[in-house]
Design a protein around this motif. Structure first.
Motif, PDB file in Angstrom:
ATOM      1  N   SER A 191       1.610   0.922  10.690  1.00 49.34           N
ATOM      2  CA  SER A 191       0.410   1.324  11.408  1.00 49.34           C
ATOM      3  C   SER A 191      -0.617   0.209  11.412  1.00 49.34           C
ATOM      4  O   SER A 191      -0.663  -0.620  10.508  1.00 49.34           O
ATOM      5  CB  SER A 191      -0.195   2.558  10.736  1.00 49.34           C
ATOM      6  OG  SER A 191      -1.498   2.830  11.223  1.00 49.34           O
ATOM      7  N   SER A 192      -1.473   0.250  12.422  1.00 46.85           N
ATOM      8  CA  SER A 192      -2.585  -0.686  12.511  1.00 46.85           C
ATOM      9  C   SER A 192      -3.857   0.109  12.764  1.00 46.85           C
ATOM     10  O   SER A 192      -3.985   0.768  13.798  1.00 46.85           O
ATOM     11  CB  SER A 192      -2.346  -1.677  13.661  1.00 46.85           C
ATOM     12  OG  SER A 192      -3.484  -2.494  13.847  1.00 46.85           O
ATOM     13  N   TRP A 193      -4.754   0.082  11.792  1.00 49.54           N
ATOM     14  CA  TRP A 193      -6.000   0.872  11.901  1.00 49.54           C
ATOM     15  C   TRP A 193      -7.061   0.017  12.572  1.00 49.54           C
ATOM     16  O   TRP A 193      -7.997  -0.443  11.963  1.00 49.54           O
ATOM     17  CB  TRP A 193      -6.450   1.309  10.516  1.00 49.54           C
ATOM     18  CG  TRP A 193      -7.525   2.361  10.535  1.00 49.54           C
ATOM     19  CD1 TRP A 193      -7.644   3.420  11.396  1.00 49.54           C
ATOM     20  CD2 TRP A 193      -8.630   2.462   9.622  1.00 49.54           C
ATOM     21  NE1 TRP A 193      -8.730   4.172  11.068  1.00 49.54           N
ATOM     22  CE2 TRP A 193      -9.365   3.610   9.983  1.00 49.54           C
ATOM     23  CE3 TRP A 193      -9.036   1.716   8.530  1.00 49.54           C
ATOM     24  CZ2 TRP A 193     -10.487   4.028   9.291  1.00 49.54           C
ATOM     25  CZ3 TRP A 193     -10.167   2.111   7.821  1.00 49.54           C
ATOM     26  CH2 TRP A 193     -10.885   3.258   8.223  1.00 49.54           C
ATOM     27  N   ARG A 196       0.801  -1.230   0.000  1.00 50.12           N
ATOM     28  CA  ARG A 196       0.000   0.000   0.000  1.00 50.12           C
ATOM     29  C   ARG A 196       0.833   1.278   0.000  1.00 50.12           C
ATOM     30  O   ARG A 196       1.768   1.421  -0.814  1.00 50.12           O
ATOM     31  CB  ARG A 196      -1.014  -0.085   1.145  1.00 50.12           C
ATOM     32  CG  ARG A 196      -2.060  -1.206   0.895  1.00 50.12           C
ATOM     33  CD  ARG A 196      -2.876  -1.577   2.107  1.00 50.12           C
ATOM     34  NE  ARG A 196      -3.544  -0.446   2.734  1.00 50.12           N
ATOM     35  CZ  ARG A 196      -4.695   0.095   2.308  1.00 50.12           C
ATOM     36  NH1 ARG A 196      -5.265  -0.386   1.228  1.00 50.12           N
ATOM     37  NH2 ARG A 196      -5.247   1.115   2.941  1.00 50.12           N
ATOM     38  N   ASN A 248      -9.341   0.222   1.539  1.00 46.23           N
ATOM     39  CA  ASN A 248      -8.901  -1.163   1.728  1.00 46.23           C
ATOM     40  C   ASN A 248      -9.740  -2.076   0.849  1.00 46.23           C
ATOM     41  O   ASN A 248     -10.879  -1.744   0.508  1.00 46.23           O
ATOM     42  CB  ASN A 248      -9.022  -1.565   3.203  1.00 46.23           C
ATOM     43  CG  ASN A 248      -7.843  -1.083   4.028  1.00 46.23           C
ATOM     44  OD1 ASN A 248      -6.765  -1.672   4.000  1.00 46.23           O
ATOM     45  ND2 ASN A 248      -8.034   0.023   4.743  1.00 46.23           N
ATOM     46  N   THR A 290     -17.486   7.756   2.904  1.00 43.66           N
ATOM     47  CA  THR A 290     -16.164   8.344   3.178  1.00 43.66           C
ATOM     48  C   THR A 290     -15.835   9.452   2.186  1.00 43.66           C
ATOM     49  O   THR A 290     -15.319  10.505   2.560  1.00 43.66           O
ATOM     50  CB  THR A 290     -15.089   7.249   3.138  1.00 43.66           C
ATOM     51  OG1 THR A 290     -15.429   6.240   4.088  1.00 43.66           O
ATOM     52  CG2 THR A 290     -13.719   7.820   3.448  1.00 43.66           C
ATOM     53  N   TYR A 345     -19.566   2.125   2.383  1.00 41.99           N
ATOM     54  CA  TYR A 345     -18.528   2.812   3.184  1.00 41.99           C
ATOM     55  C   TYR A 345     -17.757   3.790   2.303  1.00 41.99           C
ATOM     56  O   TYR A 345     -17.467   4.926   2.693  1.00 41.99           O
ATOM     57  CB  TYR A 345     -17.572   1.790   3.796  1.00 41.99           C
ATOM     58  CG  TYR A 345     -16.347   2.427   4.410  1.00 41.99           C
ATOM     59  CD1 TYR A 345     -15.159   2.526   3.686  1.00 41.99           C
ATOM     60  CD2 TYR A 345     -16.408   3.002   5.674  1.00 41.99           C
ATOM     61  CE1 TYR A 345     -14.042   3.147   4.233  1.00 41.99           C
ATOM     62  CE2 TYR A 345     -15.293   3.623   6.232  1.00 41.99           C
ATOM     63  CZ  TYR A 345     -14.119   3.695   5.493  1.00 41.99           C
ATOM     64  OH  TYR A 345     -13.020   4.319   6.038  1.00 41.99           O
ATOM     65  N   SER A 391      -6.092  12.258   5.520  1.00 36.49           N
ATOM     66  CA  SER A 391      -7.347  11.550   5.719  1.00 36.49           C
ATOM     67  C   SER A 391      -7.371  10.492   4.602  1.00 36.49           C
ATOM     68  O   SER A 391      -6.319   9.976   4.240  1.00 36.49           O
ATOM     69  CB  SER A 391      -8.546  12.505   5.670  1.00 36.49           C
ATOM     70  OG  SER A 391      -8.635  13.132   4.412  1.00 36.49           O
ATOM     71  N   LEU A 392      -8.512  10.209   3.999  1.00 36.41           N
ATOM     72  CA  LEU A 392      -8.539   9.118   3.017  1.00 36.41           C
ATOM     73  C   LEU A 392      -7.459   9.302   1.946  1.00 36.41           C
ATOM     74  O   LEU A 392      -7.365  10.345   1.323  1.00 36.41           O
ATOM     75  CB  LEU A 392      -9.909   9.063   2.325  1.00 36.41           C
ATOM     76  CG  LEU A 392      -9.996   8.124   1.122  1.00 36.41           C
ATOM     77  CD1 LEU A 392      -9.879   6.676   1.586  1.00 36.41           C
ATOM     78  CD2 LEU A 392     -11.286   8.345   0.367  1.00 36.41           C
ATOM     79  N   ARG A 436     -11.172  18.244   4.269  1.00 38.84           N
ATOM     80  CA  ARG A 436     -12.157  17.596   5.166  1.00 38.84           C
ATOM     81  C   ARG A 436     -12.479  18.480   6.364  1.00 38.84           C
ATOM     82  O   ARG A 436     -13.613  18.449   6.877  1.00 38.84           O
ATOM     83  CB  ARG A 436     -11.589  16.256   5.619  1.00 38.84           C
ATOM     84  CG  ARG A 436     -12.508  15.489   6.529  1.00 38.84           C
ATOM     85  CD  ARG A 436     -12.076  14.061   6.723  1.00 38.84           C
ATOM     86  NE  ARG A 436     -12.853  13.433   7.791  1.00 38.84           N
ATOM     87  CZ  ARG A 436     -12.638  12.193   8.211  1.00 38.84           C
ATOM     88  NH1 ARG A 436     -11.682  11.448   7.638  1.00 38.84           N
ATOM     89  NH2 ARG A 436     -13.359  11.681   9.192  1.00 38.84           N
ATOM     90  N   ASP A 443      -2.372  11.218  11.052  1.00 39.91           N
ATOM     91  CA  ASP A 443      -3.730  11.050  10.512  1.00 39.91           C
ATOM     92  C   ASP A 443      -4.488  12.346  10.777  1.00 39.91           C
ATOM     93  O   ASP A 443      -4.276  13.009  11.802  1.00 39.91           O
ATOM     94  CB  ASP A 443      -4.428   9.866  11.211  1.00 39.91           C
ATOM     95  CG  ASP A 443      -5.744   9.473  10.552  1.00 39.91           C
ATOM     96  OD1 ASP A 443      -5.902   8.296  10.163  1.00 39.91           O
ATOM     97  OD2 ASP A 443      -6.628  10.361  10.404  1.00 39.91           O
TER      98      ASP A 443
HETATM   99  N1  LIG Z   1      -2.928   1.866   9.069  1.00 41.79           N
HETATM  100  C1  LIG Z   1      -3.978   2.431   8.464  1.00 41.79           C
HETATM  101  N2  LIG Z   1      -4.448   3.605   8.902  1.00 41.79           N
HETATM  102  C2  LIG Z   1      -5.562   4.141   8.298  1.00 41.79           C
HETATM  103  C3  LIG Z   1      -6.164   3.508   7.211  1.00 41.79           C
HETATM  104  C4  LIG Z   1      -5.618   2.275   6.753  1.00 41.79           C
HETATM  105  O1  LIG Z   1      -6.117   1.661   5.789  1.00 41.79           O
HETATM  106  N3  LIG Z   1      -4.535   1.776   7.405  1.00 41.79           N
HETATM  107  N4  LIG Z   1      -7.259   4.052   6.584  1.00 41.79           N
HETATM  108  C5  LIG Z   1      -7.819   5.170   7.045  1.00 41.79           C
HETATM  109  C6  LIG Z   1      -9.060   5.683   6.334  1.00 41.79           C
HETATM  110  O2  LIG Z   1      -8.770   5.853   4.957  1.00 41.79           O
HETATM  111  C7  LIG Z   1      -9.613   7.002   6.854  1.00 41.79           C
HETATM  112  O3  LIG Z   1      -8.642   7.999   6.691  1.00 41.79           O
HETATM  113  C8  LIG Z   1     -10.823   7.411   6.054  1.00 41.79           C
HETATM  114  O4  LIG Z   1     -11.894   6.589   6.363  1.00 41.79           O
HETATM  115  C9  LIG Z   1      -7.301   5.890   8.231  1.00 41.79           C
HETATM  116  N5  LIG Z   1      -6.092   5.296   8.740  1.00 41.79           N
END
Ligand SMILES: Nc1nc2c(c(=O)[nH]1)N=C([C@H](O)[C@@H](O)CO)CN2
Ligand SMILES: NC(=O)C1=CN([C@@H]2O[C@H](COP(=O)(O)OP(=O)(O)OC[C@H]3O[C@@H](n4cnc5c(N)ncnc54)[C@H](OP(=O)(O)O)[C@@H]3O)[C@@H](O)[C@H]2O)C=CC1
Length: 235
Positions: free
Chosen positions: A83-85, A13, A182, A193, A189, A177-178, A232, A134
């Protein structure tokens, strides 16, 4: 060999896009990966050095730092991307969620920065630390409370390290932000978003890469966070 750029979470990614850009730009790249994604094999043919690291505890971070030090003698930059979301709805044990978020987003960058400051100092042309945070650092997030708090901690570390490391090392954050969805994201969604920003698009990794280029090419910006969020904050 020119001083390498170190990036965490570089095998998929956004991290992978950054690695590929830096390699094309002529940098030597050292990346950490947790899962052996297919891209790692191709990256090796381009000269990237991929080091396995699952940042689950202090020892794993200490071992990673030692491994990086064995593969180079200086560093041009460190980019904290791993990172872990994760979110409260996914976890029963909120104490462990909180610890996991704080570890990967704040403790790991904190320890890696301290463990490699001397290597950044050896880079003759100056050096950079870049924290990928973020947009929610500004707003919080009712569905990702621990995630947002941990990214806010990383945002704060940006200012502390900027003062500690000036003037040879600049320290900045990029607050997206976005950027990219995924694979499992539903159409519902995605539509919801996209509505959250003025620009209403999924911009792609290039937007983060442009911000990284701005910071690497600046000799003056430090202690700041670049918002990459499509307006945003005004929606
Ligand atoms: N580690 C991650 N962090 C974030 C992700 C992700 O896929 N992996 N995605 C987001 C979203 O895109 C958000 O910014 C919008 O819904 C946030 N952080
Ligand atoms: N995607 C987006 O739209 C947005 C992204 N961001 C931020 O941008 C950065 C990149 O985002 P994105 O590419 O989506 O990130 P990902 O969710 O794809 O995660 C990046 C990498 O972090 C690695 N990682 C996670 N936990 C650990 C751990 N404990 N130890 C070692 N590595 C770990 C993953 O490894 P593994 O290979 O095992 O999966 C993964 O490759 C992140 O910091 C993210 O928070 C911010 C806002 C929006």
């Amino acid at each position: 060999m020119n001083s390498p750029i170190l990036i965490t979470g570089g095998a998929q990614r956004i991290g992978l896009a950054i690695v590929e850009h830096l390699l094309t730009a002529g940098f030597t790249v050292i990346l950490s990966y947790r899962t052996h994604h297919p891209a790692i094999t191709e990256l090796a043919t381009k000269g990237a050095i991929s080091l396995h690291a699952d940042f689950t505890d202090n020892e794993s971070v200490t071992n990673f730092i030692a491994e990086v030090r064995r593969h180079c003698s200086s560093l041009r930059a460190i980019i904290h991307n791993a990172s872990s979301w994760d979110c409260e709805a996914n976890r029963e044990d909120l104490a462990t969620l909180f610890d996991d978020m704080m570890r990967i987003h704040a403790k790991v960058p904190y320890l890696i920065n301290h463990g490699l400051l001397d290597y950044l100092a050896r880079c003759d042309e100056g050096a950079d630390i870049i924290h990928i945070t973020d947009y929610v650092v500004e707003t919080g997030s009712p569905k990702h409370l621990a995630y947002a708090a941990s990214k806010a901690a990383l945002d704060n570390l940006t200012r502390s390290f900027a003062v500690k490391c000036a003037p040879h090392i600049k320290v900045n954050a990029i607050a997206p932000s976005l950027i990219i969805f995924n694979q499992h994201d539903s159409d519902e969604y995605k539509a919801k978003t996209l509505q959250k920003s003025l620009m209403g698009i999924e911009p792609g990794c290039e937007e983060v890469i442009r911000s990284i280029e701005l910071l690497l090419n600046s000799r003056y910006i430090t202690g700041r966070s670049i918002p990459v969020d499509g307006g945003r904050h005004l929606k």
